[in-house]
Design an enzyme around this catalytic site. Structure first.
Site, PDB file in Angstrom:
ATOM      1  N   ARG A 163      -0.150 -15.374 -27.524  1.00  0.00           N
ATOM      2  CA  ARG A 163      -0.666 -14.763 -26.303  1.00  0.00           C
ATOM      3  C   ARG A 163      -2.175 -14.615 -26.343  1.00  0.00           C
ATOM      4  O   ARG A 163      -2.762 -14.123 -25.374  1.00  0.00           O
ATOM      5  CB  ARG A 163      -0.055 -13.385 -26.135  1.00  0.00           C
ATOM      6  CG  ARG A 163       1.129 -13.315 -25.172  1.00  0.00           C
ATOM      7  CD  ARG A 163       1.654 -11.891 -25.240  1.00  0.00           C
ATOM      8  NE  ARG A 163       2.327 -11.440 -24.072  1.00  0.00           N
ATOM      9  CZ  ARG A 163       3.651 -11.490 -23.881  1.00  0.00           C
ATOM     10  NH1 ARG A 163       4.425 -12.060 -24.763  1.00  0.00           N
ATOM     11  NH2 ARG A 163       4.182 -10.982 -22.797  1.00  0.00           N
ATOM     12  N   ARG A 214      13.874  -2.221 -18.428  1.00  0.00           N
ATOM     13  CA  ARG A 214      12.841  -2.164 -19.466  1.00  0.00           C
ATOM     14  C   ARG A 214      11.777  -1.173 -19.029  1.00  0.00           C
ATOM     15  O   ARG A 214      11.412  -1.138 -17.860  1.00  0.00           O
ATOM     16  CB  ARG A 214      12.216  -3.556 -19.614  1.00  0.00           C
ATOM     17  CG  ARG A 214      12.850  -4.374 -20.708  1.00  0.00           C
ATOM     18  CD  ARG A 214      12.361  -5.797 -20.702  1.00  0.00           C
ATOM     19  NE  ARG A 214      10.898  -5.937 -20.710  1.00  0.00           N
ATOM     20  CZ  ARG A 214      10.269  -7.111 -20.785  1.00  0.00           C
ATOM     21  NH1 ARG A 214      10.978  -8.223 -20.863  1.00  0.00           N
ATOM     22  NH2 ARG A 214       8.966  -7.173 -20.776  1.00  0.00           N
ATOM     23  N   ARG A 267      14.523  -7.778 -11.440  1.00  0.00           N
ATOM     24  CA  ARG A 267      15.164  -7.719 -12.756  1.00  0.00           C
ATOM     25  C   ARG A 267      15.456  -6.260 -13.131  1.00  0.00           C
ATOM     26  O   ARG A 267      16.530  -5.948 -13.640  1.00  0.00           O
ATOM     27  CB  ARG A 267      14.204  -8.363 -13.771  1.00  0.00           C
ATOM     28  CG  ARG A 267      14.593  -8.265 -15.213  1.00  0.00           C
ATOM     29  CD  ARG A 267      13.807  -9.269 -16.042  1.00  0.00           C
ATOM     30  NE  ARG A 267      12.571  -8.722 -16.590  1.00  0.00           N
ATOM     31  CZ  ARG A 267      11.648  -9.431 -17.234  1.00  0.00           C
ATOM     32  NH1 ARG A 267      11.781 -10.732 -17.386  1.00  0.00           N
ATOM     33  NH2 ARG A 267      10.565  -8.860 -17.704  1.00  0.00           N
ATOM     34  N   LYS A 286      10.477 -17.573 -19.077  1.00  0.00           N
ATOM     35  CA  LYS A 286      10.419 -18.100 -20.447  1.00  0.00           C
ATOM     36  C   LYS A 286      11.707 -17.777 -21.213  1.00  0.00           C
ATOM     37  O   LYS A 286      12.272 -18.642 -21.876  1.00  0.00           O
ATOM     38  CB  LYS A 286       9.219 -17.495 -21.213  1.00  0.00           C
ATOM     39  CG  LYS A 286       7.868 -17.781 -20.566  1.00  0.00           C
ATOM     40  CD  LYS A 286       6.714 -17.225 -21.402  1.00  0.00           C
ATOM     41  CE  LYS A 286       6.694 -15.724 -21.545  1.00  0.00           C
ATOM     42  NZ  LYS A 286       6.304 -14.991 -20.329  1.00  0.00           N
ATOM     43  N   ARG A 340       0.163  -5.915 -17.391  1.00  0.00           N
ATOM     44  CA  ARG A 340       0.660  -7.120 -18.068  1.00  0.00           C
ATOM     45  C   ARG A 340       0.061  -8.382 -17.460  1.00  0.00           C
ATOM     46  O   ARG A 340      -0.289  -9.321 -18.176  1.00  0.00           O
ATOM     47  CB  ARG A 340       2.193  -7.169 -18.001  1.00  0.00           C
ATOM     48  CG  ARG A 340       2.838  -6.245 -19.039  1.00  0.00           C
ATOM     49  CD  ARG A 340       4.218  -5.805 -18.627  1.00  0.00           C
ATOM     50  NE  ARG A 340       5.204  -6.886 -18.648  1.00  0.00           N
ATOM     51  CZ  ARG A 340       6.370  -6.823 -18.011  1.00  0.00           C
ATOM     52  NH1 ARG A 340       6.692  -5.762 -17.311  1.00  0.00           N
ATOM     53  NH2 ARG A 340       7.208  -7.834 -18.068  1.00  0.00           N
TER      54      ARG A 340
HETATM   55  P1  ADP Z   1       7.049 -10.456 -20.558  1.00  0.00           P
HETATM   56  O1  ADP Z   1       6.668 -11.860 -20.860  1.00  0.00           O
HETATM   57  O2  ADP Z   1       8.163 -10.330 -19.573  1.00  0.00           O
HETATM   58  O3  ADP Z   1       5.894  -9.564 -20.222  1.00  0.00           O
HETATM   59  P2  ADP Z   1       7.769  -9.947 -23.397  1.00  0.00           P
HETATM   60  O4  ADP Z   1       9.133  -9.484 -23.710  1.00  0.00           O
HETATM   61  O5  ADP Z   1       7.358 -11.292 -23.845  1.00  0.00           O
HETATM   62  O6  ADP Z   1       7.637  -9.760 -21.841  1.00  0.00           O
HETATM   63  O7  ADP Z   1       6.691  -8.897 -23.976  1.00  0.00           O
HETATM   64  C1  ADP Z   1       6.769  -7.513 -23.725  1.00  0.00           C
HETATM   65  C2  ADP Z   1       5.574  -6.792 -24.361  1.00  0.00           C
HETATM   66  O8  ADP Z   1       5.595  -6.981 -25.786  1.00  0.00           O
HETATM   67  C3  ADP Z   1       4.189  -7.270 -23.946  1.00  0.00           C
HETATM   68  O9  ADP Z   1       3.758  -6.672 -22.733  1.00  0.00           O
HETATM   69  C4  ADP Z   1       3.344  -6.825 -25.136  1.00  0.00           C
HETATM   70  O10 ADP Z   1       3.105  -5.425 -25.123  1.00  0.00           O
HETATM   71  C5  ADP Z   1       4.272  -7.106 -26.309  1.00  0.00           C
HETATM   72  N1  ADP Z   1       4.103  -8.486 -26.852  1.00  0.00           N
HETATM   73  C6  ADP Z   1       5.049  -9.471 -26.842  1.00  0.00           C
HETATM   74  N2  ADP Z   1       4.579 -10.590 -27.434  1.00  0.00           N
HETATM   75  C7  ADP Z   1       3.308 -10.323 -27.809  1.00  0.00           C
HETATM   76  C8  ADP Z   1       2.280 -11.076 -28.440  1.00  0.00           C
HETATM   77  N3  ADP Z   1       2.474 -12.352 -28.801  1.00  0.00           N
HETATM   78  N4  ADP Z   1       1.083 -10.461 -28.679  1.00  0.00           N
HETATM   79  C9  ADP Z   1       0.867  -9.186 -28.335  1.00  0.00           C
HETATM   80  N5  ADP Z   1       1.788  -8.412 -27.717  1.00  0.00           N
HETATM   81  C10 ADP Z   1       2.998  -8.965 -27.458  1.00  0.00           C
END
Ligand code: ADP
Length: 191
Positions: free
Chosen positions: A87, A138, A126, A13, A149
């Site tokens: 999400r 990360r 990654r 994404k 996740r």
């Molecule tokens: P990825 O899609 O690689 O898991 P992101 O950078 O999108 O990583 O998100 C990392 C973390 O940030 C998630 O695991 C969650 O803890 C938090 N997070 C991100 N976006 C949201 C969201 N829309 N709602 C709730 N938690 C979120």
């Protein structure tokens, strides 16, 4: 044009959002990036967010909706790419509301379709690349957090596929192809 990039962790994404920013001047709204910024603030909220993210769980709807609300209000003409948001179904409902309050609407939801086994490899890769480049991986890019996740994704986020399909907004793009091909698939879906 306002679009959502939907897919599990590691689906690409962020990579595709970045290309849309470069090619179309759209504005990327990544809640993951916003939360990573918030966690460096040293505030109580920042520390709470950090612990949740490291475990791989979702931050509360209230926090992320608040972050997105602020950005949508600031508006832009080329449109937003929502990356990692919504999400949950509650976040999806909130997004409709925030957009319509600002006289805007959702134009498409791009689902990046990927094979689960590849996600683990991509994310572990990654993390290794970041370390090899002299940086830091990360904190949530390890197998334990990744499992959480993925579980969070399937329990809370995957239902959005059905939700947006039923609304007629869903476009499925093969996320297993090379980044250029995925980008072409997205362009075709948006044409
Ligand atoms: P990825 O899609 O690689 O898991 P992101 O950078 O999108 O990583 O998100 C990392 C973390 O940030 C998630 O695991 C969650 O803890 C938090 N997070 C991100 N976006 C949201 C969201 N829309 N709602 C709730 N938690 C979120």
């Amino acid at each position: 044009m306002n679009i959502i990039l939907l897919g599990p962790p590691g689906a690409g994404k962020g990579t595709q959002a970045q290309r849309l920013v470069e090619e179309r001047g759209m504005v990327q709204l990544s809640t993951g990036d916003m939360l990573r910024e918030a966690r460096t603030s040293g505030t109580e909220m920042g520390n709470k967010v950090a612990a949740i993210m490291d475990a791989g769980e979702l931050v509360t709807d209230e926090i992320v909706i608040g972050l997105i609300d602020e950005k949508i209000r600031s508006g832009n003409t080329a449109g937003f790419i929502f990356d990692g948001f919504p999400r949950t179904l509650a976040q999806a409902d909130a997004l409709n509301e925030l957009l319509s309050r600002n006289g805007a609407q959702l134009d498409a939801v791009i689902q990046l379709d990927v094979d689960d086994a590849a996600l683990v490899d991509r994310i572990v890769g990654r993390a290794k690349e970041a370390v090899a480049a002299g940086g830091e991986a990360r904190k949530d890019d390890n197998e334990e957090s990744l499992k959480v996740r993925l579980m969070e994704y399937y329990k809370k986020t995957a239902p959005l596929i059905g939700y947006y399909y039923a609304r007629g907004d869903l476009k499925v793009v093969d996320g297993m192809a090379a980044p250029d091909e995925v980008a072409q698939g997205i362009s075709a879906a948006l044409a």
